[in-house]
Design an enzyme around this catalytic site. Structure first.
Site, PDB file in Angstrom:
ATOM      1  N   GLU A  47      -4.475  -8.668   2.766  1.00  0.00           N
ATOM      2  CA  GLU A  47      -3.270  -8.740   1.909  1.00  0.00           C
ATOM      3  C   GLU A  47      -3.558  -9.691   0.740  1.00  0.00           C
ATOM      4  OE1 GLU A  47      -0.255 -11.184   3.731  1.00  0.00           O
ATOM      5  OE2 GLU A  47       1.383 -10.165   2.682  1.00  0.00           O
ATOM      6  N   LYS A 124       4.801  -3.302   0.747  1.00  0.00           N
ATOM      7  CA  LYS A 124       5.231  -4.007   1.968  1.00  0.00           C
ATOM      8  C   LYS A 124       6.733  -3.865   2.182  1.00  0.00           C
ATOM      9  CE  LYS A 124       4.595  -8.623   4.068  1.00  0.00           C
ATOM     10  NZ  LYS A 124       3.898  -9.909   3.845  1.00  0.00           N
ATOM     11  N   CYS A 169       0.703  -7.169   6.716  1.00  0.00           N
ATOM     12  CA  CYS A 169       0.993  -8.431   7.397  1.00  0.00           C
ATOM     13  C   CYS A 169       2.247  -8.398   8.258  1.00  0.00           C
ATOM     14  CB  CYS A 169       1.054  -9.573   6.385  1.00  0.00           C
ATOM     15  SG  CYS A 169       0.899 -11.159   7.249  1.00  0.00           S
TER      16      CYS A 169
HETATM   17  N1  CDV Z   1       2.082 -12.807   4.855  1.00  0.00           N
HETATM   18  C1  CDV Z   1       2.942 -12.668   5.886  1.00  0.00           C
HETATM   19  O1  CDV Z   1       3.671 -11.692   5.961  1.00  0.00           O
HETATM   20  N2  CDV Z   1       2.957 -13.649   6.803  1.00  0.00           N
HETATM   21  C2  CDV Z   1       3.861 -13.669   7.921  1.00  0.00           C
HETATM   22  C3  CDV Z   1       4.214 -15.070   8.332  1.00  0.00           C
HETATM   23  C4  CDV Z   1       5.123 -15.723   7.370  1.00  0.00           C
HETATM   24  C5  CDV Z   1       4.912 -15.101   9.694  1.00  0.00           C
HETATM   25  C6  CDV Z   1       3.268 -12.931   9.109  1.00  0.00           C
HETATM   26  O2  CDV Z   1       3.999 -12.125   9.709  1.00  0.00           O
HETATM   27  O3  CDV Z   1       2.125 -13.191   9.481  1.00  0.00           O
END
Ligand code: CDV
Length: 320
Positions: A47, A124, A169
């Site tokens: 990401e 996202k 993510c």
């Molecule tokens: N970049 C992210 O989406 N990080 C989130 C953190 C903030 C919990 C994740 O789900 O890894």
């Protein structure tokens, strides 16, 4: 029958705030070459691979904020990556901050085929963190200030001889992410992530960061009979330690390859896309076994509706 695709999770170590973007692109090209030497056909980058994880900083100046974003893909700086990928006949999936021509800001990921054509763009869906300035935190997580939630949902694209999905993510923590793609017959999901190990709202979770990372992706892979390829930007970046542990997960839910460093590292695996059917035509034969008529709450409501169930005696105490 076998339908193997050799994939690489191209993990990155930290990217400094002042690291010039051409230098970052050089690192990506080096990872691409390493993956190619290992026989990879598809390379998954993290990401926001082109920059440091800038949502950790409060920024007032819109011009400074926009400096983290790409206005075209490929653009003048990223063209070298596309050119090298085309020369090597290797595809990739790249996460970056996208500023669209009509002014929208997304946390995006593109899927690029082996001839360097862009197959799909994913924006996202689940944007974590906060939008307001919260200087009490050791570092902030301002994704909700920098990014709009992706409006398109979870697509699946025909590419690399199979059906390929994407998530970014935080999306990987939500079961709906996988199921929406599972219902489109996804066979391999590409995921980039930046996961700070310290979670300021609830630090008891810090020690479990690696466990939760594996837990959600192994469950999502197994319950939807799909491969998952997950690439981290890990290590200590601008003082913030982030989870590495990039990995490839089989439709069985097993981790078949995993990074052992928190630096630039290529994690290779051969993924037989036909293996998905061992799950999607048996225990997770959706058409035979799902009961969608009983799942309507999942799309009809967002949060918990406590009034639908009587309050149990003694409940309502705050968490310890
Ligand atoms: N970049 C992210 O989406 N990080 C989130 C953190 C903030 C919990 C994740 O789900 O890894």
């Amino acid at each position: 029958m076998t339908r193997p695709v050799v994939v690489a999770a191209a993990q990155m170590g930290p990217v400094a705030r002042d690291e010039p973007r051409p230098r970052v692109v050089d690192r990506l090209i080096e990872l691409l070459r390493r993956a190619h030497r290992g026989g990879a056909e598809l390379v998954v980058f993290p990401e926001l691979a082109l920059t440091t994880f800038f949502p950790r900083w409060w920024e007032e100046d819109p011009a400074q904020m926009d400096a983290w974003f790409e206005t075209e893909m490929p653009g003048p700086l990223t063209k070298a990556l596309f050119d090298e990928a085309a020369r090597l006949e290797i595809g990739f999936c790249l996460g970056y901050a996208e500023l669209t021509p009509d002014g929208h800001h997304f946390n995006s990921q593109i899927l690029v085929e082996r001839d360097a054509t862009v197959v799909g763009v994913f924006r996202k869906v689940h944007i974590p963190g906060h939008a307001g300035n919260e200087p009490w935190r050791p570092f902030q997580h301002l994704e909700r200030r920098y990014f709009e939630p992706g409006p398109d949902g979870f697509g699946v694209w025909p590419a690399f001889g199979g059906r390929i999905g994407m998530m970014i993510c935080n999306d990987r923590r939500w079961p709906e992410t996988y199921r929406v793609m599972g219902l489109q017959g996804v066979e391999l999901i590409c995921c980039g992530y930046n996961t700070p190990i310290h979670y300021a709202p609830e630090p008891s979770q810090d020690v479990l960061a690696g466990f939760h990372n594996a837990l959600v992706m192994q469950a999502g892979a197994y319950q939807n009979g799909t491969w998952v390829v997950a690439a981290a930007k890990g290590g200590v970046e601008e003082g913030v330690d982030s989870l590495a542990q990039s990995c490839v997960i089989a439709p069985s839910g097993q981790i078949v390859a995993q990074a052992y460093t928190a630096a630039d590292e290529v994690v290779l695996a051969s993924c037989d896309l036909d293996w998905c059917q061992r799950y999607t035509t048996t225990v997770f034969d959706f058409d035979q076994y799902r009961r969608p008529e009983l799942y309507t709450r999942i799309t009809a409501q967002r949060g918990v509706l406590l009034e639908d169930v009587p309050t149990p005696a003694g409940s309502g105490e705050p968490c310890p």
